[in-house]
Scaffold this active site. Structure first.
Site, PDB file in Angstrom:
ATOM      1  N   ALA A  35       0.824  -1.211   0.000  1.00 44.91           N
ATOM      2  CA  ALA A  35       0.000   0.000   0.000  1.00 44.91           C
ATOM      3  C   ALA A  35       0.861   1.265   0.000  1.00 44.91           C
ATOM      4  O   ALA A  35       0.335   2.371  -0.104  1.00 44.91           O
ATOM      5  CB  ALA A  35      -0.930  -0.008   1.219  1.00 44.91           C
ATOM      6  N   THR A 130       5.820 -11.812  15.177  1.00 42.99           N
ATOM      7  CA  THR A 130       6.777 -11.207  16.106  1.00 42.99           C
ATOM      8  C   THR A 130       6.837 -11.952  17.434  1.00 42.99           C
ATOM      9  O   THR A 130       5.846 -12.570  17.850  1.00 42.99           O
ATOM     10  CB  THR A 130       6.364  -9.738  16.360  1.00 42.99           C
ATOM     11  OG1 THR A 130       7.180  -9.199  17.402  1.00 42.99           O
ATOM     12  CG2 THR A 130       4.900  -9.618  16.788  1.00 42.99           C
ATOM     13  N   ASP A 131       7.969 -11.816  18.110  1.00 41.83           N
ATOM     14  CA  ASP A 131       8.078 -12.399  19.464  1.00 41.83           C
ATOM     15  C   ASP A 131       7.232 -11.621  20.475  1.00 41.83           C
ATOM     16  O   ASP A 131       6.973 -12.110  21.579  1.00 41.83           O
ATOM     17  CB  ASP A 131       9.547 -12.453  19.913  1.00 41.83           C
ATOM     18  CG  ASP A 131      10.258 -11.104  19.944  1.00 41.83           C
ATOM     19  OD1 ASP A 131       9.634 -10.071  19.621  1.00 41.83           O
ATOM     20  OD2 ASP A 131      11.458 -11.081  20.294  1.00 41.83           O
ATOM     21  N   GLU A 132       6.795 -10.415  20.100  1.00 41.44           N
ATOM     22  CA  GLU A 132       6.041  -9.593  21.069  1.00 41.44           C
ATOM     23  C   GLU A 132       4.703 -10.215  21.447  1.00 41.44           C
ATOM     24  O   GLU A 132       4.110  -9.830  22.451  1.00 41.44           O
ATOM     25  CB  GLU A 132       5.805  -8.183  20.510  1.00 41.44           C
ATOM     26  CG  GLU A 132       7.096  -7.451  20.242  1.00 41.44           C
ATOM     27  CD  GLU A 132       6.945  -5.934  20.165  1.00 41.44           C
ATOM     28  OE1 GLU A 132       5.893  -5.402  20.553  1.00 41.44           O
ATOM     29  OE2 GLU A 132       7.899  -5.298  19.697  1.00 41.44           O
ATOM     30  N   TYR A 156      -0.159  -3.027  19.123  1.00 40.47           N
ATOM     31  CA  TYR A 156       0.563  -3.661  18.005  1.00 40.47           C
ATOM     32  C   TYR A 156       0.639  -5.174  18.208  1.00 40.47           C
ATOM     33  O   TYR A 156       0.237  -5.954  17.341  1.00 40.47           O
ATOM     34  CB  TYR A 156       1.982  -3.076  17.875  1.00 40.47           C
ATOM     35  CG  TYR A 156       2.906  -3.950  17.060  1.00 40.47           C
ATOM     36  CD1 TYR A 156       2.728  -4.106  15.687  1.00 40.47           C
ATOM     37  CD2 TYR A 156       3.963  -4.660  17.664  1.00 40.47           C
ATOM     38  CE1 TYR A 156       3.561  -4.929  14.936  1.00 40.47           C
ATOM     39  CE2 TYR A 156       4.803  -5.490  16.918  1.00 40.47           C
ATOM     40  CZ  TYR A 156       4.593  -5.608  15.561  1.00 40.47           C
ATOM     41  OH  TYR A 156       5.415  -6.432  14.812  1.00 40.47           O
ATOM     42  N   LYS A 160      -1.049  -8.320  16.117  1.00 43.99           N
ATOM     43  CA  LYS A 160      -0.260  -9.399  15.494  1.00 43.99           C
ATOM     44  C   LYS A 160      -0.719 -10.751  16.049  1.00 43.99           C
ATOM     45  O   LYS A 160      -0.808 -11.743  15.313  1.00 43.99           O
ATOM     46  CB  LYS A 160       1.237  -9.199  15.745  1.00 43.99           C
ATOM     47  CG  LYS A 160       1.858  -8.023  15.023  1.00 43.99           C
ATOM     48  CD  LYS A 160       1.815  -8.121  13.508  1.00 43.99           C
ATOM     49  CE  LYS A 160       2.751  -9.163  12.972  1.00 43.99           C
ATOM     50  NZ  LYS A 160       2.784  -9.122  11.464  1.00 43.99           N
TER      51      LYS A 160
HETATM   52  P1  NAD Z   1       7.616  -1.850   7.923  1.00 44.34           P
HETATM   53  O1  NAD Z   1       6.719  -0.982   8.734  1.00 44.34           O
HETATM   54  O2  NAD Z   1       8.983  -1.400   7.591  1.00 44.34           O
HETATM   55  O3  NAD Z   1       6.912  -2.197   6.518  1.00 44.34           O
HETATM   56  C1  NAD Z   1       5.561  -2.546   6.429  1.00 44.34           C
HETATM   57  C2  NAD Z   1       5.185  -2.576   4.961  1.00 44.34           C
HETATM   58  O4  NAD Z   1       3.808  -2.957   4.855  1.00 44.34           O
HETATM   59  C3  NAD Z   1       5.321  -1.226   4.258  1.00 44.34           C
HETATM   60  O5  NAD Z   1       5.906  -1.390   2.994  1.00 44.34           O
HETATM   61  C4  NAD Z   1       3.885  -0.746   4.131  1.00 44.34           C
HETATM   62  O6  NAD Z   1       3.681   0.132   3.044  1.00 44.34           O
HETATM   63  C5  NAD Z   1       3.149  -2.061   3.960  1.00 44.34           C
HETATM   64  N1  NAD Z   1       1.740  -1.972   4.351  1.00 44.34           N
HETATM   65  C6  NAD Z   1       1.237  -1.449   5.496  1.00 44.34           C
HETATM   66  N2  NAD Z   1      -0.108  -1.535   5.489  1.00 44.34           N
HETATM   67  C7  NAD Z   1      -0.460  -2.162   4.343  1.00 44.34           C
HETATM   68  C8  NAD Z   1      -1.701  -2.565   3.754  1.00 44.34           C
HETATM   69  N3  NAD Z   1      -2.864  -2.336   4.377  1.00 44.34           N
HETATM   70  N4  NAD Z   1      -1.670  -3.186   2.548  1.00 44.34           N
HETATM   71  C9  NAD Z   1      -0.508  -3.420   1.917  1.00 44.34           C
HETATM   72  N5  NAD Z   1       0.705  -3.049   2.410  1.00 44.34           N
HETATM   73  C10 NAD Z   1       0.719  -2.436   3.603  1.00 44.34           C
HETATM   74  O7  NAD Z   1       7.628  -3.245   8.678  1.00 44.34           O
HETATM   75  P2  NAD Z   1       8.830  -4.268   8.916  1.00 44.34           P
HETATM   76  O8  NAD Z   1       9.624  -3.810  10.067  1.00 44.34           O
HETATM   77  O9  NAD Z   1       9.478  -4.545   7.629  1.00 44.34           O
HETATM   78  O10 NAD Z   1       7.999  -5.541   9.394  1.00 44.34           O
HETATM   79  C11 NAD Z   1       7.532  -6.495   8.435  1.00 44.34           C
HETATM   80  C12 NAD Z   1       6.758  -7.574   9.179  1.00 44.34           C
HETATM   81  O11 NAD Z   1       7.617  -8.196  10.133  1.00 44.34           O
HETATM   82  C13 NAD Z   1       5.553  -7.057   9.963  1.00 44.34           C
HETATM   83  O12 NAD Z   1       4.534  -7.992   9.834  1.00 44.34           O
HETATM   84  C14 NAD Z   1       6.058  -6.979  11.400  1.00 44.34           C
HETATM   85  O13 NAD Z   1       5.000  -7.165  12.313  1.00 44.34           O
HETATM   86  C15 NAD Z   1       7.014  -8.145  11.424  1.00 44.34           C
HETATM   87  N6  NAD Z   1       8.116  -8.023  12.391  1.00 44.34           N
HETATM   88  C16 NAD Z   1       8.974  -6.955  12.332  1.00 44.34           C
HETATM   89  C17 NAD Z   1      10.060  -6.897  13.209  1.00 44.34           C
HETATM   90  C18 NAD Z   1      11.054  -5.763  13.196  1.00 44.34           C
HETATM   91  O14 NAD Z   1      11.974  -5.777  13.998  1.00 44.34           O
HETATM   92  N7  NAD Z   1      10.953  -4.789  12.307  1.00 44.34           N
HETATM   93  C19 NAD Z   1      10.238  -7.916  14.149  1.00 44.34           C
HETATM   94  C20 NAD Z   1       9.307  -8.947  14.205  1.00 44.34           C
HETATM   95  C21 NAD Z   1       8.275  -9.006  13.292  1.00 44.34           C
HETATM   96  O1  DAU Z   2      10.445  -7.748  18.971  1.00 42.53           O
HETATM   97  C1  DAU Z   2      10.050  -7.581  17.647  1.00 42.53           C
HETATM   98  C2  DAU Z   2       9.511  -6.177  17.442  1.00 42.53           C
HETATM   99  O2  DAU Z   2      10.628  -5.300  17.433  1.00 42.53           O
HETATM  100  C3  DAU Z   2       8.710  -6.023  16.148  1.00 42.53           C
HETATM  101  O3  DAU Z   2       7.585  -6.845  16.189  1.00 42.53           O
HETATM  102  C4  DAU Z   2       8.311  -4.572  15.917  1.00 42.53           C
HETATM  103  O4  DAU Z   2       7.704  -4.442  14.654  1.00 42.53           O
HETATM  104  C5  DAU Z   2       9.549  -3.706  15.958  1.00 42.53           C
HETATM  105  O5  DAU Z   2       9.176  -2.351  15.863  1.00 42.53           O
HETATM  106  C6  DAU Z   2      10.333  -3.939  17.254  1.00 42.53           C
HETATM  107  O6  DAU Z   2       9.605  -3.441  18.386  1.00 42.53           O
HETATM  108  P1  DAU Z   2      10.338  -2.643  19.579  1.00 42.53           P
HETATM  109  O7  DAU Z   2       9.331  -1.808  20.246  1.00 42.53           O
HETATM  110  O8  DAU Z   2      11.155  -3.568  20.402  1.00 42.53           O
HETATM  111  O9  DAU Z   2      11.358  -1.758  18.680  1.00 42.53           O
HETATM  112  P2  DAU Z   2      11.795  -0.228  18.764  1.00 42.53           P
HETATM  113  O10 DAU Z   2      12.909  -0.042  17.801  1.00 42.53           O
HETATM  114  O11 DAU Z   2      10.633   0.703  18.697  1.00 42.53           O
HETATM  115  O12 DAU Z   2      12.397  -0.137  20.236  1.00 42.53           O
HETATM  116  C7  DAU Z   2      13.481  -0.966  20.654  1.00 42.53           C
HETATM  117  C8  DAU Z   2      13.734  -0.659  22.117  1.00 42.53           C
HETATM  118  O13 DAU Z   2      14.247   0.679  22.228  1.00 42.53           O
HETATM  119  C9  DAU Z   2      12.487  -0.689  22.972  1.00 42.53           C
HETATM  120  O14 DAU Z   2      12.813  -1.177  24.265  1.00 42.53           O
HETATM  121  C10 DAU Z   2      12.067   0.778  23.070  1.00 42.53           C
HETATM  122  C11 DAU Z   2      13.402   1.501  23.029  1.00 42.53           C
HETATM  123  N1  DAU Z   2      13.362   2.845  22.432  1.00 42.53           N
HETATM  124  C12 DAU Z   2      12.819   2.956  21.184  1.00 42.53           C
HETATM  125  C13 DAU Z   2      12.737   4.200  20.574  1.00 42.53           C
HETATM  126  C14 DAU Z   2      12.127   4.351  19.197  1.00 42.53           C
HETATM  127  C15 DAU Z   2      13.893   3.922  23.092  1.00 42.53           C
HETATM  128  O15 DAU Z   2      14.409   3.801  24.215  1.00 42.53           O
HETATM  129  N2  DAU Z   2      13.822   5.160  22.493  1.00 42.53           N
HETATM  130  C16 DAU Z   2      13.255   5.346  21.264  1.00 42.53           C
HETATM  131  O16 DAU Z   2      13.202   6.508  20.765  1.00 42.53           O
END
Ligand code: NAD
Ligand code: DAU
Length: 362
Positions: A35, A130-132, A156, A160
């Protein structure tokens, strides 16, 4: 030669996966359905030939159904989601809409084309989670296994968890071939600068405060995105139907340690390359000061989970998965990616690529 639909393939992990898969399987047809929300960026797919980007919403069941049918898709790798915890606290609706309703929309399309119409081809719906969903751990708790009860704490993670349950139900009730992977915190190229590591790198380069939530002693299991892609590919090709696998990075670290590593790596990079001081004159490192002077403790995130840790025994023994990369080396590479791709993050932050989307898609 399977045809893959990769939802959210213009986002951080999705785009890394598209690069990973295209390199290993150049003959496969890859269609990205995205999207292009604030987190989706077509530039993340630059340099890839033959990958088609369809600008669309996973909640559009007809669009998904037609793509599966007309393009003879037999594998869905489902990344598309709202992914940032802080945004889910500020506005949970989009998380329920995309993560729960959107996943259900895709499952309905897959059931219709793969099961009801019976394409006769092997199929698989790989759900990225996610592990969350497992909630939070104390320092002495054992790491999350696939049998740890779900206890999501943020909108969030609750959304999930809802999507994970729907995927499970579509396997159990309708016999859809599904696999789910639950992974820990990813880092690496193309990560939107709202998550801890890219946000802090860019803040440090501008001399802006590094906002540490609470005492900064929250623990995450850091997973280099390339390792995650390896794990996804293994589960997609070798995982058992209806089964979930945890994927971790084997790098359980408190946020303060990550932030100290980040500050030291930036100081080292500036000491090694004097052009950085000219490019980023507001960085403390440009003025001979430690980046760590930017560390600022701020009010904690509401409901902030204290510790995540992944037990990846099942993925290791069944799939042969192992994180190949140590945190310090891969963090240094990640930092250099952001230093070498300034135009990417400047465009992302300014919304510049939105003009391209408007021109391309109206
Ligand atoms: P991101 O936010 O970087 O990317 C999400 C993508 O999904 C974007 O390209 C966005 O445009 C698209 N999107 C959002 N809503 C949509 C919709 N309604 N239809 C079609 N596309 C849509 O996310 P990410 O960090 O790459 O995470 C990818 C997946 O992995 C997610 O499902 C997230 O829950 C999971 N995940 C992420 C992490 C992490 O550390 N980033 C960890 C564990 C799991
Ligand atoms: O565990 C997997 C998850 O990891 C994914 O499912 C999520 O999509 C991804 O966003 C991530 O979640 P977190 O909340 O752990 O990630 P974030 O980078 O937002 O934060 C990492 C840690 O750092 C968390 O303990 C919050 C802290 N933090 C984050 C931000 C953005 C800060 O202390 N300051 C900040 O400004």
């Amino acid at each position: 030669m399977p045809n893959l639909l990769i939802t959210g393939g213009a986002g951080f992990i999705g785009a890394n996966f598209v690069h990973h898969w295209a390199k290993a399987n150049p003959a496969d047809t890859l269609i990205v359905l995205d999207a292009l929300t604030y987190a989706g960026n077509p530039a993340n797919l630059d340099g890839l030939e033959g990958v088609e980007l369809v600008h669309g919403d996973i909640r559009d069941t007809d669009l998904a159904t037609n793509l599966l049918r007309d393009r003879q898709i037999d594998r869905i790798v489902h990344f598309a989601a709202e992914s940032h915890v802080d945004r889910s606290i500020a506005g949970p609706d989009a998380f329920v809409d995309t993560n729960v309703i959107g996943t259900h929309s895709l499952l309905k399309a897959a059931r219709k084309v793969w099961l009801d119409e019976g394409s006769g081809r092997a199929h698989r719906f790989h759900h990225i989670s996610t592990d969350e969903v497992y909630g939070t751990l104390s320092l002495t708790d054992p790491a999350f296994t696939e049998d740890t009860p779900y206890a999501p704490n943020s909108p969030y993670s609750a959304s999930k968890a809802g999507s994970d349950h729907l995927v499970r139900a579509y396997h159990h009730t309708y016999g859809l071939d599904t696999v789910t992977t639950n992974c820990s915190n990813n880092y690496g190229p193309y990560q939107f600068p709202e998550k801890l590591i890219p946000l802090f790198i860019i803040n440090a380069l501008h001399g802006r405060p590094l906002p540490i939530y609470g005492d900064g002693m929250q623990i995450r299991d850091w997973l280099y995105v390339e390792d995650h892609c390896t794990g996804i590919a293994l589960a997609l090709t070798k995982g058992r139907a209806g089964v979930t696998y945890n994927i971790g990075g084997g790098a359980e670290l408190p946020n303060l340690t990550v932030i100290e590593t980040l500050c030291a790596a930036i100081d080292k990079a500036f000491a090694a390359d004097e052009t950085l001081a000219a490019r980023f004159p507001d960085a403390p490192a440009a003025k001979g000061q430690p980046t760590a002077t930017l560390k600022t403790h701020v009010t904690d995130r509401p409901g902030h989970d204290r510790r995540y840790a992944i037990d990846e025994t099942k993925a290791r023994t069944e799939l042969g998965y192992q994180a190949a990369h140590g945190f310090e080396a891969r963090f240094a590479e990640t930092l250099h990616w952001y230093l070498n791709n300034e135009s990417w993050w400047r465009a992302v932050l300014s919304g510049e690529y939105r003009d391209w989307i408007a021109k391309q898609y109206g």
